[in-house]
Design an enzyme around this catalytic site. Sequence first.
Site, PDB file in Angstrom:
ATOM      1  N   ASP A 120       0.846  -1.181   0.000  1.00 45.22           N
ATOM      2  CA  ASP A 120       0.000   0.000   0.000  1.00 45.22           C
ATOM      3  C   ASP A 120       0.896   1.251   0.000  1.00 45.22           C
ATOM      4  OD1 ASP A 120      -2.974   0.978   0.512  1.00 45.22           O
ATOM      5  OD2 ASP A 120      -1.774   2.004   2.012  1.00 45.22           O
ATOM      6  N   TYR A 227      -1.820  11.597   2.327  1.00 45.88           N
ATOM      7  CA  TYR A 227      -2.621  11.828   1.123  1.00 45.88           C
ATOM      8  C   TYR A 227      -2.616  13.304   0.734  1.00 45.88           C
ATOM      9  CZ  TYR A 227      -4.525   7.104   1.553  1.00 45.88           C
ATOM     10  OH  TYR A 227      -4.663   5.739   1.602  1.00 45.88           O
ATOM     11  N   HIS A 282      -6.832  -6.512  -1.432  1.00 44.04           N
ATOM     12  CA  HIS A 282      -5.722  -5.585  -1.233  1.00 44.04           C
ATOM     13  C   HIS A 282      -4.843  -5.996  -0.055  1.00 44.04           C
ATOM     14  CE1 HIS A 282      -3.810  -1.570  -1.129  1.00 44.04           C
ATOM     15  NE2 HIS A 282      -3.962  -1.619   0.187  1.00 44.04           N
TER      16      HIS A 282
END
Length: 302
Positions: A120, A227, A282
Amino acid sequence: MEPHGRASDAVLEATVSSVELDSSRRTVNGIDLHVVAAGDESAPLVVLLHGFPEFWYGWRRVIGPLVDAGYRVVVPDQRGYNRSEKPDGVGSYRLTELTRDVVELIGTEDRERAAVVGHDWGGMVAWSVAAHHPEVVDRLTIVNAPHPTAYQRQLVSNPAQLRRSWYALWFQVPWLPERVARYDDYRVLERALRGTAAPGTVRDDELARYRRAWDRTGALTAMLNWYRAAARYPPRSPTEPIEPPTLVVWGEDDVALVPSLAVDSAMLCADGRLELLPETSHWVPHEAPARLTDEILAHLAA
């Protein structure tokens, strides 16, 4: 760097029963990182990098087998997460800073090079380390994290990927995502783990450990700032193929990333190999830790 010491934290003692864990704080790139390590300090070094919304604990099922296979394993809480320092400001979470953290972390082991494994967001940092500091990476393993060039191309050309990336846009809003994430005992983050993984992947006791990490002062904002920094300070995409030998392991049932990213990412490596895991989400380190460890070991031995 603080000297290594046997972990006294009951969380550490209870998570990787097959190996003895060391817990230390190490100063890298001007901040303190909490680092868990295991294995002979003279053995070949493997650095494991977690993603959002996890911490070192996400690698708990991989650490022991790597140590048993003869490797020294170092797993940081990356900056902003869990017990690591949480510097103020979005700019503190630029990819250049996250990359430098890992380069200097390798140096704290008195090594010039290491095998780097990232999942990730940890995979995005691993791509950056390999692209901009290939001299410190022996071998690279990426788990469900797209090469930045491949990701940018898909965002522009593939509406499906743009739709799947909506949450990254939502995280750009100030303070509100923190409030929503904290609501109802971090229900949104719980869903991010449990709701997108195979049923039964994350047990209640495991989720409780994550909640404690999310609840640390400043952690939510720091985690979301990864982010925000990516949007405000777009990282420089690699212009040359990734130089270190690279293994891309990809759970095909990833709800956030289209499968073609896996193929595109491997093709952007000078020496790339792709392993697709069907019926795996994921969260490969949780759902398929034995398969993932086998793939990592084969890659390291190649």
